[in-house]
Design an enzyme around this catalytic site. Structure first.
Site: not given
Length: 329
Positions: A123, A147
């Site tokens: 990501t 995250y």
């Protein structure tokens, strides 16, 4: 596209939003996708192009047994993770357990089964807070969210396994996945839903109250955040291109998957209204901590390494395909 005929490919997280699109594209190119998913956030109805192994990555004996049932795997694609940033900040133990320990188990299960090719779903959140745009793969990775930190930890593990155990890998750092397959069979359906486009469409359809725009005073053309929206079918295609390059000898790469273009939150709402004829009711809210004014990719490395160029990611196509999916549901 690359001919995958005769190849069994394990798609970890194949019941999820991106994973189901990857499975469909593998099947369309002759391969057999084997989904491995614990169905905690994925959907069994999205598994339509191959068998499913209902396994949690943290259950190593069950994971080894699944690998044993598919002895001819040519590669693993790892997309399974906890992703909701706010939940990660409140429940970091769950995120580190599911994402990092799960990935470590997967890497060791691959070693035990002599499967030496991996595509990892990472990501742009690994880059953290930066005002340098567009973001290049060589830029510092300083994630601020739990995250992003878990994804970066997994990237580091994969790099170590490459050096020590000859694991071949491609890490794909997605920007904002969006849109839906042209068939309308699969699309974005998170629970809870936190992504702008589906939330805006639900508001336009009267399925929720007005959408909140978090921050309208950023240093952008209309005051709202700017993001890089990449169609999920383009993301799926990037995986098949990565498989092709690995078959041709590529042994490692970290690649941004984005368009290189920024679209503001307000432009998203205006495009939904223009394309669908349904205005999105919204209200202005305060900024959220950690939101950057702009976030978009440099796409040059993806083209150079994978031959990847987005072909479905103009914003009208993204909105039209997403609307068709949500309307069908």
């Amino acid at each position: 596209m690359y001919d995958l005929t005769g190849q069994d490919i394990l798609v970890v997280g194949g019941a999820g939003y991106i994973g189901s699109h990857v499975c469909k594209m593998i099947a369309e190119n002759g391969g057999r996708p084997i989904t491995l998913d614990n169905l905690s956030s994925g959907h069994k109805h999205a598994v339509q192009w191959g068998p499913i192994e209902t396994v949690d990555l943290r259950d190593r004996p069950a994971l080894d047994a699944a690998f044993a049932r598919w002895p001819d795997l040519s590669a693993v694609i790892h997309l399974a993770s906890s992703i909701e940033v706010g939940i990660g900040e409140r429940m970091p133990a769950e995120f580190y357990s599911n994402n990092v320990i799960g990935a470590l188990n997967l890497l060791d299960a691959m070693r035990a089964a002599n499967v030496a090719k991996l595509i990892f779903s990472s990501t742009c959140a690994t880059y953290g807070e930066t005002e340098k745009m567009p973001i290049e793969e060589r830029d510092p990775q300083l994630p601020v969210s739990v995250y992003g930190k878990t994804k970066l930890a997994i990237e580091h593990m994969i790099q170590s396994y490459h050096k020590a155990y000859d694991l071949a890998y491609v890490t794909l750092r997605y920007f904002n996945a969006s849109g839906a397959d042209a068939s309308g069979l699969i699309g974005e359906e998170h629970d809870p839903e936190t992504h702008l486009i589906p939330l805006a469409m639900q508001a336009a359809m009267g399925q929720r109250g007005p959408l909140t725009l978090f921050g309208t005073d950023y240093d952008t053309a209309d005051g709202t955040c700017v993001r890089d929206y990449i169609h999920v079918s383009d993301i799926a295609r990037a995986h098949v291109l990565a498989l092709e390059k690995m078959a041709g000898g590529l042994s490692r790469a970290e690649v941004n998957i984005g368009t290189g273009n920024g679209i503001s939150n307000l432009e998203i709402l205006e495009t939904i209204g223009r394309v669908t004829g349904q205005a999105v009711p919204y209200e202005n809210g305060p900024r959220r901590r950690g939101d950057l004014s702009r976030l978009y990719a440099d796409k040059g490395h993806a083209k150079a390494v994978l031959g990847f160029e987005p072909i479905h990611s103009d914003i009208e196509t993204i909105i039209r395909s997403a609307w068709a999916f949500h309307a069908r549901r």
